[in-house]
Design an enzyme around this catalytic site. Structure first.
Site, PDB file in Angstrom:
ATOM      1  N   GLU A 272     -11.776 -10.152   8.830  1.00 57.89           N
ATOM      2  CA  GLU A 272     -10.473  -9.543   9.119  1.00 57.89           C
ATOM      3  C   GLU A 272      -9.733 -10.456  10.088  1.00 57.89           C
ATOM      4  O   GLU A 272     -10.281 -10.816  11.131  1.00 57.89           O
ATOM      5  CB  GLU A 272     -10.639  -8.154   9.721  1.00 57.89           C
ATOM      6  CG  GLU A 272      -9.335  -7.539  10.230  1.00 57.89           C
ATOM      7  CD  GLU A 272      -8.261  -7.451   9.152  1.00 57.89           C
ATOM      8  OE1 GLU A 272      -8.540  -6.917   8.069  1.00 57.89           O
ATOM      9  OE2 GLU A 272      -7.140  -7.966   9.387  1.00 57.89           O
TER      10      GLU A 272
ATOM     11  N   HIS B 233     -17.403 -10.445   5.926  1.00 52.77           N
ATOM     12  CA  HIS B 233     -16.075  -9.875   6.122  1.00 52.77           C
ATOM     13  C   HIS B 233     -15.307 -10.641   7.186  1.00 52.77           C
ATOM     14  O   HIS B 233     -15.822 -10.860   8.285  1.00 52.77           O
ATOM     15  CB  HIS B 233     -16.176  -8.402   6.518  1.00 52.77           C
ATOM     16  CG  HIS B 233     -14.845  -7.738   6.658  1.00 52.77           C
ATOM     17  ND1 HIS B 233     -14.429  -7.142   7.824  1.00 52.77           N
ATOM     18  CD2 HIS B 233     -13.829  -7.604   5.777  1.00 52.77           C
ATOM     19  CE1 HIS B 233     -13.204  -6.642   7.651  1.00 52.77           C
ATOM     20  NE2 HIS B 233     -12.816  -6.925   6.424  1.00 52.77           N
TER      21      HIS B 233
ATOM     22  N   GLU C  97      -6.956  -6.790  -3.099  1.00 51.70           N
ATOM     23  CA  GLU C  97      -6.479  -5.402  -3.016  1.00 51.70           C
ATOM     24  C   GLU C  97      -5.041  -5.399  -3.541  1.00 51.70           C
ATOM     25  O   GLU C  97      -4.813  -5.388  -4.738  1.00 51.70           O
ATOM     26  CB  GLU C  97      -6.592  -4.916  -1.574  1.00 51.70           C
ATOM     27  CG  GLU C  97      -6.360  -3.443  -1.389  1.00 51.70           C
ATOM     28  CD  GLU C  97      -6.453  -3.046   0.079  1.00 51.70           C
ATOM     29  OE1 GLU C  97      -7.024  -1.990   0.365  1.00 51.70           O
ATOM     30  OE2 GLU C  97      -5.932  -3.779   0.955  1.00 51.70           O
TER      31      GLU C  97
ATOM     32  N   GLU D 117       0.815  -1.221   0.000  1.00 52.85           N
ATOM     33  CA  GLU D 117       0.000   0.000   0.000  1.00 52.85           C
ATOM     34  C   GLU D 117       0.842   1.261   0.000  1.00 52.85           C
ATOM     35  O   GLU D 117       0.842   2.043   0.952  1.00 52.85           O
ATOM     36  CB  GLU D 117      -0.975  -0.050   1.176  1.00 52.85           C
ATOM     37  CG  GLU D 117      -1.956  -1.206   1.023  1.00 52.85           C
ATOM     38  CD  GLU D 117      -2.725  -1.520   2.288  1.00 52.85           C
ATOM     39  OE1 GLU D 117      -2.816  -0.646   3.162  1.00 52.85           O
ATOM     40  OE2 GLU D 117      -3.230  -2.654   2.394  1.00 52.85           O
TER      41      GLU D 117
ATOM     42  N   HIS E 142      -8.097  -8.703   0.982  1.00 52.17           N
ATOM     43  CA  HIS E 142      -7.426  -7.419   1.180  1.00 52.17           C
ATOM     44  C   HIS E 142      -6.167  -7.618   2.005  1.00 52.17           C
ATOM     45  O   HIS E 142      -6.051  -8.591   2.726  1.00 52.17           O
ATOM     46  CB  HIS E 142      -8.377  -6.410   1.822  1.00 52.17           C
ATOM     47  CG  HIS E 142      -9.287  -5.789   0.801  1.00 52.17           C
ATOM     48  ND1 HIS E 142      -9.422  -4.438   0.645  1.00 52.17           N
ATOM     49  CD2 HIS E 142     -10.054  -6.356  -0.157  1.00 52.17           C
ATOM     50  CE1 HIS E 142     -10.263  -4.191  -0.341  1.00 52.17           C
ATOM     51  NE2 HIS E 142     -10.671  -5.340  -0.847  1.00 52.17           N
ATOM     52  N   GLU E 143      -5.206  -6.662   1.854  1.00 50.94           N
ATOM     53  CA  GLU E 143      -3.844  -6.892   2.360  1.00 50.94           C
ATOM     54  C   GLU E 143      -3.426  -8.317   1.997  1.00 50.94           C
ATOM     55  O   GLU E 143      -3.008  -9.100   2.860  1.00 50.94           O
ATOM     56  CB  GLU E 143      -3.747  -6.673   3.862  1.00 50.94           C
ATOM     57  CG  GLU E 143      -4.209  -5.310   4.320  1.00 50.94           C
ATOM     58  CD  GLU E 143      -5.722  -5.247   4.449  1.00 50.94           C
ATOM     59  OE1 GLU E 143      -6.345  -6.236   4.847  1.00 50.94           O
ATOM     60  OE2 GLU E 143      -6.305  -4.194   4.105  1.00 50.94           O
TER      61      GLU E 143
ATOM     62  N   GLU F  17      -9.347   3.526  -0.343  1.00 55.59           N
ATOM     63  CA  GLU F  17      -9.527   3.829   1.088  1.00 55.59           C
ATOM     64  C   GLU F  17      -8.572   4.912   1.568  1.00 55.59           C
ATOM     65  O   GLU F  17      -8.865   5.651   2.499  1.00 55.59           O
ATOM     66  CB  GLU F  17      -9.354   2.554   1.921  1.00 55.59           C
ATOM     67  CG  GLU F  17      -7.940   2.014   1.936  1.00 55.59           C
ATOM     68  CD  GLU F  17      -7.883   0.585   2.512  1.00 55.59           C
ATOM     69  OE1 GLU F  17      -8.837  -0.176   2.302  1.00 55.59           O
ATOM     70  OE2 GLU F  17      -6.870   0.252   3.156  1.00 55.59           O
TER      71      GLU F  17
END
Lengths: 677, 677
Positions: B384, B382, B471, B179, B452-453, B477
């Site tokens: 995480e 989701h 991602e 990122e 993501h990540e 974001e």
């Protein structure tokens, strides 16, 4: 320096009346109101912020110092007093990119002191110009701050956005110099970089961080200490200390040049206005000049610096180069490798074998100098030190006295090494003092200086106009060697908006054999180091990359039967005024400069892309007529596989004429506008 | 993996007849002869070189491995045997940026072994395609190479020039992820960077280094080990070992995509052709989709992930987002912060408190899932993990079984941390294995994955089409947070030519409130993080940045009274074919994609400069007529101070029509070509 400091200290005491209740926030605007500095005390810290046309450029950024062996001077401060001044003067350059420089600025001097403890004081002088702002510190005489050792300068530059930057890395262990290709990235991606650092804020303006009047301090790099915060990173002494001094003391100026667009950055005179007026009363002996030399031959592998079969600096060879200089109206001829010391590991030994007076047996210095003089040419004496500063300083007077006796008017110095034998950094305070000593000694003997592997220009030329030019970037020599393929076509379009903002650069253009056939006759492959421009771009560089000394870099053999050589014969090296007609950092730039005789010269260069522009000559005086002598990229010209073609044409132009400038990939265009008289 | 390995080992023994006197230099050309690999044994080392249209791209570069606890496998090699193959097949993607992919290549398998000592052997498989070349290693079953620990992969990429590169840094201690904003510099200025790495050779071609089929190995970064030489830098296990394995073993492919110009890089299918065919027989349950969600509200500060007063994931709020999805034809609604574990230091504890089945009390998962199902919407669940991989893997089956029972078809995973609790790198072999386990388990439960990540895409989607998107770059974001001011206008014009070459990216476009007024109603300053595009550019991103799952990222409130929303309703997420109409890395790009129903969509984006192009619609089938629905930057639109204006217009077009596409600074244009039926 100490004398210099005391003067300021006296002045300081004189100009600062004590205000019983000083304001806690002060505003200083440039004469046109465009640039505004806001100084404040915030939680016991002194901060400054900068805005341009009401847009924040720098958010509140703190100021101060960290010392070795003493507490930080940064917190618990109170405002003691402040004073304002306004100036609007003009001064003339003996030589330069512009003849007359206007110095109009507002000044705010703020004195702060610690509330408790050591109760040390310091002064910050802020100046706001229409082309940027600047500040410097004064450490006045005081009980608890005498001799000191600065470990960090705590000045901050907190950007109000994440600008796009063009940068070269600082403090690379392997190469603590400036000879890198440029990278570009948002500020938030920087590590540690050199100045001048050019930052393009999103939506404008363009900002350049650099320094001025580096007299007795360490050169300033910039380290990123937050997402959008930079801080000075100072090159150290061998023991890690950054700056040694004693009050009264004054630091260099930290300059923040600000322009609406990149093309408005040039001519860049902010730093010149922050240096002291000339110490040289009569400057007529200082000679801007074009010169050639025994130099490219060594880089291209035809000759060697050390003596031996391929030794370049022989009496005969020198005379050939002097003949060429005389035949083409060049004032100087450089001869590198003339003096003993090149044989053996001159870098590893820090040049301890270098003599600056004794020539190699196959080079008769006296005879060559006489031969040159008889032809109206002066030798440019070469002094490579390999950072053996002690060895050089011991010989300075005897060497310079010898050169003067030979009718020489300039020296080219060299500092090929990463640090001194004692371990002092290439750009630290120790070397700053050395370079000053060389300049001042040279002035004493009527010599001008062109320094290679130097410390970056901070405007020394205003105070010492014999400080003519320097390298301080990746110059043309890299097109002849180095494993990374020479300078890419975009390189000079970045240099113009970065390195050249600091001052003149001896880039050494004018290579006419672009494929480096050299003696072997074999062309180099595109992946090998060779010149990555067209021939027309080589011509344009004389106008684009300003220097009062411009080399015809190639070996003399390469100039035979080259009609394009006429432009180099004609082009000036000293200018009345400079106009940037268009440009974009890393892409292209077109520059027009007026010579003393009223002729104008235009140089346009592009990166790897072919480009065409319509350029209105609206800068010409009404009524005057000119013959435009145009040196353009020829049919099919391309830096990669067809760099040589040049088309030479001419026609009449005047104010209002629109010139069509078309450039090949990696190409350029050079134009002389000869005024009809 | 081991099963997979053995198969290749068997194949290897089968296809390699022993040549008594194999040639010492072998040449492999692409079907059209454009790309050539030259393999040679040079002083006991195996080397390969690559050329494109007879211009050297890579000079001879050596191959091999360094092991922990065993000598290097690199020198003293002899050629044992070699074999050739040619293939020309086509295969269809269940979804993608192009429906049919042709796989035409020549293959050369070279087996080498040590002359003496351990007499270990390895095989390198080279493939030459018209759009690039690739190689991978096989370590066959053999007496002196069983279980091993790779400390370095010694593959070299020795460039035949010093190309301009666009890069993000690798292995930043503070953020071992992808990122970052992009920097650009010559190759010679690189340190350690991520792939895909795009390199523009001076004078062309454009080259992209990446990898394919990362199945049981560490992800490849690239470290510069010479002026123009790169080598894989592999992310380590906690103990420093890069890769653990046992023969028979096969590495990922090292891919070298080669194109005449940057616009020829897309569609990029080289990596897909180097992955194995789908393991999912019936792919009809895999759903490309548009989705919205409770997400941007957290980034913009309106909501929180953890439970509390501002908790975003409430039953009522979820129903509002589901209503919006149903009303606008979106298939999915994401709800982040639904599950317990967000309160407290979830990053520092590596998410050990995360449950993937238990919802917060104010969120009735069953009721929300039913409510969604009744409206033809599916929840995007989701997960995480905060890199708490053990915690996640222990719950995988129970969680995915639950989601399946709720009619859910996809999960969005997250890995916000730099390494695992055990200290394994974010992109090391340990995590590669984990991501594979998640994909395969998800397939078992009829779930698709949007990570993501993540670890960078290496073409997993061909073998596991339920690996929809990820991602793996600095996404939208960052326009809501972070101290470095959001993504600059040029960001997406770089992503298209770098990150997106690896595969789909869930960039999350579609922010309509570009100044982030949010609930406070206060606009953010330009130096604060906010969206740095115009609204028209937000629309264009749906076409330019390919993903089979595209988010309407903004909070639902921002879409009310927005006529431009119609384009997002209309735009497809699965394509028959893709054409890049123009583009320059970091400056602009225009892309056209054909939807399954014969409609075409065009997206054009520019950096901070306003641009206008005439785009001929010569890709349209002759005879067909279309209504062009154009969403252009409105009068005075500017990303900095006036991002909202959009002008919507329409007209008839057909093959041969030339569209004028004008874009504001930081702007774009989105066009639907609705086919008349």
């Amino acid at each position: 320096m100490h004398f210099h400091g005391s003067v300021l200290c006296a002045a300081l005491l004189a100009v600062l009346p004590v205000h019983p209740l000083p304001a806690q926030s002060m505003r200083l605007a440039s004469p046109d109101g465009r640039n505004v500095i806001t100084v404040a005390l915030d939680g016991g810290q002194l901060t400054y912020a900068v805005s341009h046309r009401d847009r924040a450029v720098l958010l509140p950024s703190s100021l101060g110092f960290a010392f070795r062996g003493a507490p930080r001077l940064q917190r618990g401060l109170r405002l003691l007093d402040s004073a304002r001044a306004e100036r609007d003067t003009s001064w003339r350059q003996p030589w330069g990119e512009v003849r007359t420089v206007r110095d109009a600025h507002g000044e705010l001097r703020v004195r702060v002191g610690e509330r408790n403890g050591l109760r040390r004081e310091f002064v910050v002088i802020f100046r706001a110009f229409n082309d940027g702002v600047a500040f410097r510190y004064e450490l006045p005489c005081q009980p608890n701050l005498g001799a000191f050792a600065i470990s960090e300068e705590l000045s901050e530059f907190v950007f109000a956005d994440n600008p796009k930057t063009w940068w070269i890395p600082a403090n690379r262990p392997a190469m603590d110099r400036y000879e890198f290709l440029y990278a570009s990235s948002p500020l938030s991606m920087l590590d540690s970089v050199r100045t001048p650092l050019t930052l393009e804020m999103q939506g404008g303006p363009v900002v350049v961080l650099h320094e001025a009047a580096l007299v007795d301090y360490a050169a300033m790099d910039l380290a990123r200490v937050g997402e959008r915060t930079l801080r000075p990173a100072l090159s150290p002494w061998a023991d890690g200390v950054k700056v040694r001094g004693r009050t009264p003391f004054v630091t260099p100026w930290r300059t923040i040049q600000i322009a609406a667009t990149a093309t408005d950055l040039v001519p860049s005179v902010l730093g010149l206005n922050l240096n002291e007026p000339s110490r040289v009363a009569d400057t007529r002996w200082i000679e801007p000049m074009k010169y050639n030399g025994i130099w490219w031959g060594m880089h291209a592998g035809m000759y060697t610096w050390p003596s031996g079969q391929k030794h370049g600096a022989t009496t005969e060879n020198a005379k050939r180069y002097i003949d060429f200089a005389a035949a083409n109206g060049l004032r100087g001829t450089l001869v590198e490798g003339w003096n003993v010391g090149w044989n053996g590991d001159w870098i590893g030994s820090y040049g301890k074998g270098f003599s600056f007076t004794r020539a190699y047996p196959d080079y008769d210095l006296t005879a060559v100098a006489r031969y040159a003089k008889e032809r109206g040419v002066t030798l440019v004496m070469h002094n490579e030190t390999a950072m053996g500063v002690g060895n050089y300083e011991r010989q300075l007077d005897s060497a310079f006295a010898l050169y003067k006796s030979l009718g020489v008017t300039s020296v080219k110095t060299g500092y090929v090494n990463d640090r001194t034998a004692e371990g002092h950094a290439h750009t630290g305070q120790y070397m700053v003092r050395h370079h000053r000593k060389v300049i001042e000694t040279a002035a004493k003997y009527g010599l001008s200086v062109n320094a290679h592997e130097p410390i970056m220009d901070t405007g020394e030329r205003r105070t010492w106009p014999n400080m003519l030019s320097r390298e301080g970037a990746r110059g043309g020599e890299y097109n002849a060697g180095g494993p990374d393929g020479g300078n890419p076509p975009e390189h000079e379009t970045i240099l113009f908006f970065t390195r050249l903002l600091a001052g003149p650069m001896d880039y050494t253009p004018g290579v006419f054999d672009l494929r480096l056939k050299g003696s072997s006759g074999a062309e180099r492959r595109p992946d090998q180091p060779r010149v990555r421009t067209t021939l027309a771009k080589q011509l344009a560089l004389y106008v684009v990359l300003y220097s009062p000394v411009q080399m015809l870099a190639d070996v003399v053999e390469s100039y035979t039967n080259q009609p394009a050589l006429q432009f180099v014969r004609d082009v000036a090296v000293d200018w009345e005024q400079t106009r940037v007609l268009n440009g974009r950092i890393g892409d292209y730039v077109t520059v027009a400069r007026e010579a003393a005789n009223g002729d104008w010269f235009i140089g346009a260069i592009t990166d790897e892309e072919a480009r065409a522009f319509d350029v209105p000559l609206d800068f010409l005086p009404a009524g005057a007529r000119y013959t435009a002598e145009v040196y353009a990229d020829g049919p099919g010209a391309h830096w990669l596989n067809n760099p040589q073609p040049v088309t030479i044409s001419s026609g009449f132009v005047q104010a209002g004429t629109v010139l069509r400038i078309a450039m090949a990939p990696g190409g350029g265009q050079a134009i002389r506008l000869r005024k009809e008289r």
